[in-house]
Design a protein around this motif. Structure first.
Motif, short mmCIF file in Angstrom:
data_model
loop_
_atom_site.label_atom_id
_atom_site.label_comp_id
_atom_site.label_asym_id
_atom_site.label_seq_id
_atom_site.Cartn_x
_atom_site.Cartn_y
_atom_site.Cartn_z
N UNK A 4 0.82 -1.22 0.00
CA UNK A 4 0.00 0.00 0.00
C UNK A 4 0.85 1.27 0.00
N UNK A 5 2.07 1.20 0.59
CA UNK A 5 2.89 2.41 0.71
C UNK A 5 3.92 2.52 -0.41
N UNK A 6 3.87 1.61 -1.39
CA UNK A 6 4.83 1.65 -2.49
C UNK A 6 4.30 2.52 -3.62
N UNK A 7 5.17 3.37 -4.15
CA UNK A 7 4.81 4.29 -5.23
C UNK A 7 5.28 3.68 -6.55
N UNK A 8 4.40 3.58 -7.55
CA UNK A 8 4.79 3.02 -8.85
C UNK A 8 5.96 3.80 -9.46
N UNK A 9 6.82 3.09 -10.16
CA UNK A 9 7.98 3.72 -10.78
C UNK A 9 7.55 4.77 -11.79
N UNK A 10 8.21 5.92 -11.74
CA UNK A 10 7.88 7.01 -12.65
C UNK A 10 6.82 7.95 -12.14
N UNK A 11 6.27 7.67 -10.94
CA UNK A 11 5.22 8.51 -10.37
C UNK A 11 5.70 9.16 -9.07
N UNK A 12 5.07 10.27 -8.71
CA UNK A 12 5.19 10.85 -7.38
C UNK A 12 3.99 10.41 -6.56
N UNK A 13 4.05 10.66 -5.25
CA UNK A 13 2.97 10.23 -4.35
C UNK A 13 2.13 11.43 -3.90
N UNK A 14 0.83 11.21 -3.79
CA UNK A 14 -0.07 12.26 -3.30
C UNK A 14 -1.32 11.64 -2.69
N UNK A 15 -2.11 12.46 -2.03
CA UNK A 15 -3.39 12.03 -1.46
C UNK A 15 -4.24 13.26 -1.24
N UNK A 16 -5.52 13.14 -1.52
CA UNK A 16 -6.44 14.27 -1.36
C UNK A 16 -6.47 14.73 0.09
N UNK A 17 -6.51 13.78 1.01
CA UNK A 17 -6.47 14.04 2.44
C UNK A 17 -5.11 13.54 2.93
N UNK A 18 -4.25 14.43 3.38
CA UNK A 18 -4.36 15.75 3.94
C UNK A 18 -3.64 16.78 3.07
N UNK A 19 -3.08 16.32 1.94
CA UNK A 19 -2.23 17.18 1.14
C UNK A 19 -2.98 18.30 0.44
N UNK A 20 -4.31 18.16 0.26
CA UNK A 20 -5.08 19.23 -0.39
C UNK A 20 -5.57 20.29 0.58
N UNK A 21 -5.26 20.14 1.86
CA UNK A 21 -5.74 21.09 2.86
C UNK A 21 -5.00 22.42 2.78
N UNK A 22 -5.72 23.54 2.80
CA UNK A 22 -5.05 24.85 2.82
C UNK A 22 -4.15 25.04 4.04
N UNK A 23 -4.53 24.47 5.17
CA UNK A 23 -3.72 24.59 6.38
C UNK A 23 -2.39 23.88 6.19
N UNK A 24 -2.42 22.67 5.65
CA UNK A 24 -1.18 21.92 5.41
C UNK A 24 -0.28 22.67 4.44
N UNK A 25 -0.88 23.18 3.36
CA UNK A 25 -0.05 23.84 2.36
C UNK A 25 0.50 25.16 2.87
N UNK A 26 -0.26 25.89 3.68
CA UNK A 26 0.22 27.16 4.23
C UNK A 26 1.50 26.93 5.05
N UNK A 27 1.50 25.89 5.89
CA UNK A 27 2.68 25.57 6.69
C UNK A 27 3.83 25.14 5.78
N UNK A 28 3.52 24.28 4.83
CA UNK A 28 4.54 23.78 3.90
C UNK A 28 5.15 24.92 3.08
N UNK A 29 4.30 25.81 2.57
CA UNK A 29 4.78 26.91 1.73
C UNK A 29 5.68 27.86 2.51
#
Length: 458
Positions: A402-427
């Motif tokens: 489940x935690x393996x990323x296919x070759x040639x791809x990056x990893x993402x998820x709608x929850x929690x990476x799409x949150x404005x709060x998460x991105x504000x801290x990250x940015x």
């Protein structure tokens, strides 16, 4: 430490909630049998919700994958889904210690009178571990990783305090409960601002339609059950290459429609178990606090947003937004994230939006449309550092597919990476570095101080 808390998290909410609620109930003076029954209701609710969301994912996933293949919609950021994202977050260095660190922060803020929320939603602590892990791999500093996680945790607690009354007023049976989950709370400012802008549009008040209004206006087609069937059938039809395959797949298409309808109908029935389980604990807590500290003193039990995702407006808007989000992912320039596995988390987007739109279907849909369009870019921009975390965890746990990323791809998820709060801290940490850390520190201290004054004044 990692082994201890991995074991606790591994038990799941369905097992641990009866234990936590039984202990909590006995401590506040409820009979053991009544406290155990309350906990079991909540545990059974989590089991039922897991079964239903699992049905949604297993039914919708293959059809959407077929749509992606037919129309060539493949993008470069692979959707891991929130369970895999949570597993990655908890299995990083930040995640191993996130529960004791955050509980310690919660205790300090409670003793200092800076929050009223006691956050027992341990399973959603992975959100704080997530942003901590992403910043850790961005800065290569465990200190900055914990800094980001703690900032996110403190801001979420304050937001839970601020929104508690509005939340309790909108959702029946939620007295004494707040939602300290950063994914949900991150959308609250958008709901407030966009709602006020829409209210200034002449004639928009005529579109004030809630879930009951949908039923009156559209009759049978306004029912979440029927909408679920219709959307399911449409997706099933889109997953067919040609007219012959469409004819051959009629049973599967109709079956997908029925399953989608079942999800829409069963989620509200299951979430009612949460209310039944929470009621005795909530009432006893309020009575105890009033007796010991006076009528004006109040604390909130921080719980999972799963308690209220069965609201009819949430179901209707989430259902409508699933195909729209897929279209947005394809047409938005620069976006590389195609949400598939994460779509079951769409219900959680609207938990804190609805109290500020008063359940208005049109207004909630517009808010959801805006935050999803922005959120797709947030996932894309954070993908590189989240991929680094996923690679480290998959190297340590090679048997966990489940935690393996296919070759040639990056990893993402709608929850929690799409949150404005998460991105504000990250940015702030990525683009402003030390200045960004300073800004986050000042804003968080100011927010905590304001919340303390607000609590004292009441």
């Amino acid at each position: 430490m990692e082994a201890v808390f991995s074991y606790i998290i591994g038990l799941g909410a369905a097992v641990m909630m009866p234990v936590i609620f039984t202990i909590l109930g006995v401590c506040i003076g409820i009979k053991f049998s009544k406290a155990l029954k309350s906990g079991l209701y909540v545990g059974v609710g989590f089991v039922g919700l897991g079964v239903i969301t699992g049905l949604l994912t297993s039914s919708l996933g293959p059809a959407l994958s077929q749509v992606v293949e037919i129309y060539g919609l493949e993008l470069k950021v692979f959707d891991m889904g929130w369970p895999a994202a949570a597993s990655v977050a908890y299995n990083t260095t930040v995640g191993a210690f996130i529960i004791p660190v955050c509980l310690g922060v919660n205790l300090v803020l409670l003793l200092a009178g800076c929050t009223r929320t006691v956050n027992i939603d341990l399973w959603n602590y992975w959100h704080f571990a997530f942003i901590g892990a992403v910043v850790y791999f961005l800065t290569h500093s465990i200190g900055w990783g914990f800094f980001a996680a703690i900032i996110c945790y403190i801001v979420t607690l304050v937001m839970a305090d601020i929104t508690a009354k509005k939340f309790q007023k909108f959702y029946p049976g939620m007295e004494g409960i707040s939602i300290p989950q950063p994914f949900c709370q991150g959308f609250t400012p958008f709901a407030i601002v966009i709602g006020k802008v829409l209210d200034k549009i002449p004639g928009f008040d005529k579109l004030n339609i809630d879930a009951e209004g949908m039923k009156k206006k559209f009759g049978l087609f306004g029912e979440p059950l029927v909408l679920g069937v219709i959307i399911g059938v449409i997706i099933g039809c889109l997953a067919c290459k040609d007219s012959q395959e469409l004819v051959d797949n009629i049973p599967a298409t109709l079956g997908l429609g029925i399953k989608m309808g079942a999800v829409m109908e069963l989620i509200p029935r299951i979430t009612s178990l949460f209310i039944e389980g929470l009621k005795p604990i909530s009432e006893a807590t309020r009575e105890l606090i009033a007796k010991k500290f006076g009528e004006d003193k109040e604390f909130y039990i921080g719980m999972s947003p799963a308690l209220v995702i069965g609201h009819p407006t949430t179901l209707i808007v989430s259902l409508l937004l699933i195909p729209v989000t897929l279209v947005l992912a394809v047409v938005l320039p620069g976006n590389q994230f195609l949400p598939l596995a994460s779509l079951a988390g769409m219900f959680y987007v609207f938990v804190m939006i609805l109290p500020y739109t008063n359940g208005n279907v049109v207004k909630s849909f517009i808010v959801g449309l805006v935050v999803m369009a922005i959120g797709l870019y947030f996932v894309t921009l954070m993908a590189d550092n989240f991929t680094s975390a996923a690679h480290e965890v998959s190297a340590a746990h090679p048997d966990d597919k489940a935690v393996q990323v296919p070759e040639g791809f990056s990893a993402g998820a709608l929850d929690f990476a799409s949150s404005p709060l998460a991105f504000a801290i990250y940015a702030c940490m990525r683009y402003l570095e030390y200045i960004g850390a300073g800004i986050l520190t000042i804003l968080t201290i100011a927010l905590v101080a304001w919340n303390r004054v607000r609590i004292k004044s009441k």
